[in-house]
Design a protein around this motif. Structure first.
Motif, PDB file in Angstrom:
ATOM      1  N   PHE A 192      26.136   6.480 -45.260  1.00  0.00           N
ATOM      2  CA  PHE A 192      26.527   5.603 -46.359  1.00  0.00           C
ATOM      3  C   PHE A 192      27.314   4.409 -45.829  1.00  0.00           C
ATOM      4  CE2 PHE A 192      29.053   4.190 -49.984  1.00  0.00           C
ATOM      5  CZ  PHE A 192      28.071   4.129 -50.967  1.00  0.00           C
ATOM      6  N   LEU A 193      28.092   4.627 -44.759  1.00  0.00           N
ATOM      7  CA  LEU A 193      28.873   3.532 -44.184  1.00  0.00           C
ATOM      8  C   LEU A 193      27.959   2.446 -43.615  1.00  0.00           C
ATOM      9  CD1 LEU A 193      31.584   2.316 -43.473  1.00  0.00           C
ATOM     10  CD2 LEU A 193      31.610   3.719 -41.379  1.00  0.00           C
ATOM     11  N   LYS A 194      26.873   2.845 -42.946  1.00  0.00           N
ATOM     12  CA  LYS A 194      25.920   1.852 -42.441  1.00  0.00           C
ATOM     13  C   LYS A 194      25.347   1.012 -43.578  1.00  0.00           C
ATOM     14  CE  LYS A 194      24.008   4.079 -38.279  1.00  0.00           C
ATOM     15  NZ  LYS A 194      22.759   4.596 -37.684  1.00  0.00           N
ATOM     16  N   LEU A 195      24.955   1.690 -44.646  1.00  0.00           N
ATOM     17  CA  LEU A 195      24.385   0.990 -45.798  1.00  0.00           C
ATOM     18  C   LEU A 195      25.407   0.030 -46.403  1.00  0.00           C
ATOM     19  CD1 LEU A 195      22.034   0.664 -47.821  1.00  0.00           C
ATOM     20  CD2 LEU A 195      22.979   2.589 -49.098  1.00  0.00           C
ATOM     21  N   ALA A 196      26.645   0.486 -46.498  1.00  0.00           N
ATOM     22  CA  ALA A 196      27.697  -0.355 -47.069  1.00  0.00           C
ATOM     23  C   ALA A 196      27.977  -1.566 -46.180  1.00  0.00           C
ATOM     24  CB  ALA A 196      28.965   0.464 -47.271  1.00  0.00           C
ATOM     25  N   LYS A 197      28.023  -1.349 -44.860  1.00  0.00           N
ATOM     26  CA  LYS A 197      28.248  -2.466 -43.937  1.00  0.00           C
ATOM     27  C   LYS A 197      27.129  -3.507 -44.049  1.00  0.00           C
ATOM     28  CE  LYS A 197      30.947  -0.590 -40.081  1.00  0.00           C
ATOM     29  NZ  LYS A 197      30.925  -0.390 -38.619  1.00  0.00           N
ATOM     30  N   ALA A 198      25.895  -3.033 -44.035  1.00  0.00           N
ATOM     31  CA  ALA A 198      24.759  -3.953 -44.138  1.00  0.00           C
ATOM     32  C   ALA A 198      24.834  -4.753 -45.432  1.00  0.00           C
ATOM     33  CB  ALA A 198      23.447  -3.176 -44.061  1.00  0.00           C
ATOM     34  N   SER A 199      25.228  -4.097 -46.529  1.00  0.00           N
ATOM     35  CA  SER A 199      25.357  -4.785 -47.816  1.00  0.00           C
ATOM     36  C   SER A 199      26.421  -5.878 -47.741  1.00  0.00           C
ATOM     37  CB  SER A 199      25.715  -3.776 -48.914  1.00  0.00           C
ATOM     38  OG  SER A 199      24.746  -2.747 -49.007  1.00  0.00           O
ATOM     39  N   CYS A 200      27.515  -5.597 -47.028  1.00  0.00           N
ATOM     40  CA  CYS A 200      28.582  -6.593 -46.873  1.00  0.00           C
ATOM     41  C   CYS A 200      28.096  -7.800 -46.078  1.00  0.00           C
ATOM     42  CB  CYS A 200      29.797  -5.967 -46.193  1.00  0.00           C
ATOM     43  SG  CYS A 200      30.696  -4.780 -47.217  1.00  0.00           S
TER      44      CYS A 200
END
Length: 317
Positions: A164-172
């Protein structure tokens, strides 16, 4: 686009027809999974078919959306499965083409955030592209993790360690409109044994498209860019002289249609003849672009065509 015999649409061909078709083509493009092999097992006769095509002077290239390994690993796999004629220059994967796109087309200046596997990273690094290092502390969250300051592109591919952290970082990162949003491919899933499936890069890309509110630029099939990569490395590639052989209607046949190739469906993979017939009979004209020109049960069907050709050559000598 009409086939080499003046017709289009799910035509099952054999021996003499296959030979005539191959004689009319200079470039033979193969998908890999479901066409050349299943996992670590080669399709029966596939190695002999590839060797025979090369021996008869055909330009053989492999176009795969599988982004999990660098091209040198593909060479090792080909050799391991009995394909001793295949060289690095013949292999075009979606990760390799993504690296070329970043390096040669958009000329990215800065780092790339990779939502994918180590094989993707290796392909990018070999092209001289800097990737964001993953160095988060255990238990880090999007609230307190570090974000790289110079991310100029997000590249999504197959990632079996997705968090989930990877997905959140990419979204940022994608909040910046100047940050490119790329996907190696949009394959939704891949078949596994026992009726199970593996979510593909397309499913990860879809999640990020929703969270970012943006659409990704897809590099792999059915995008034309893979053909542009081939054209940049092989001189004189004429779409009319190309035959695309694959096992997925929505990927391989559409890729061929987008590029102006004749297309052939082999029934050793995902799509079957009944699906192709449904697309052919559909009232939606867009579906017609997914219809193969030709159908074979397996590329092993080529072997009889080679035998006939070799018999004719012996008789003429």
């Amino acid at each position: 686009m009409a086939g080499a015999f003046g017709f289009k649409g799910c035509q099952k061909i054999r021996g003499p027809q296959i030979r005539k078709l191959l004689e009319a083509k200079d470039f033979i493009l193969f998908d890999c999974d479901g066409v050349i092999w299943h996992g670590e097992t080669a399709i029966t006769g596939a190695a002999k078919v590839v060797s025979s095509l090369i021996r008869h002077g055909k330009n053989v290239v492999f176009v795969t959306n599988n982004c999990t390994r660098p091209r040198e690993n593909y060479v090792h796999k080909f050799y391991r499965l009995g394909f001793t004629d295949v060289m690095l220059e013949q292999i075009f994967s979606s990760s390799y083409c993504s690296a070329l796109y970043l390096r040669d087309v958009v000329k990215v200046r800065g780092q790339v955030f990779v939502m994918g596997c180590d094989g993707m990273r290796r392909e990018l690094e070999e092209a001289g592209i800097s990737c964001v290092e993953e160095a988060d502390e255990p238990g880090a969250t999007i609230y307190d993790c570090a974000l790289a300051p110079d991310v100029k592109a997000v590249l999504v591919g197959h990632d079996d360690k997705l968090t989930f952290l990877k997905l959140a970082k990419a979204s940022c990162y994608l909040r910046d409109p100047d940050c490119l949003f790329l996907a190696t491919d949009n394959d939704p899933w891949h078949p596994l044994s026992g009726g199970r499936i593996l979510p593909g890069s397309g499913s990860l890309t879809a999640a990020l498209e929703v969270s970012s509110g943006r659409k990704a630029t897809v590099i792999g099939k059915p995008s034309r860019f893979m053909f542009e990569c081939i054209s940049s490395q092989f001189r004189g590639v004429d779409p009319a002289q190309c035959l695309m052989i694959g096992d997925r209607l929505e990927v391989d046949m559409l890729f061929g249609s987008n590029c102006g190739f004749d297309t052939m469906l082999t029934l050793t993979g995902v799509s079957q003849l009944e699906e192709a017939q449904e697309y052919k009979d559909s009232e939606l004209t867009d579906k017609h672009r997914l219809v193969p020109d030709y159908v074979v049960d397996s590329i092993a069907d080529f072997l009889s065509a080679f035998e006939e050709q070799e018999d004719q050559e012996e008789q003429s000598n």
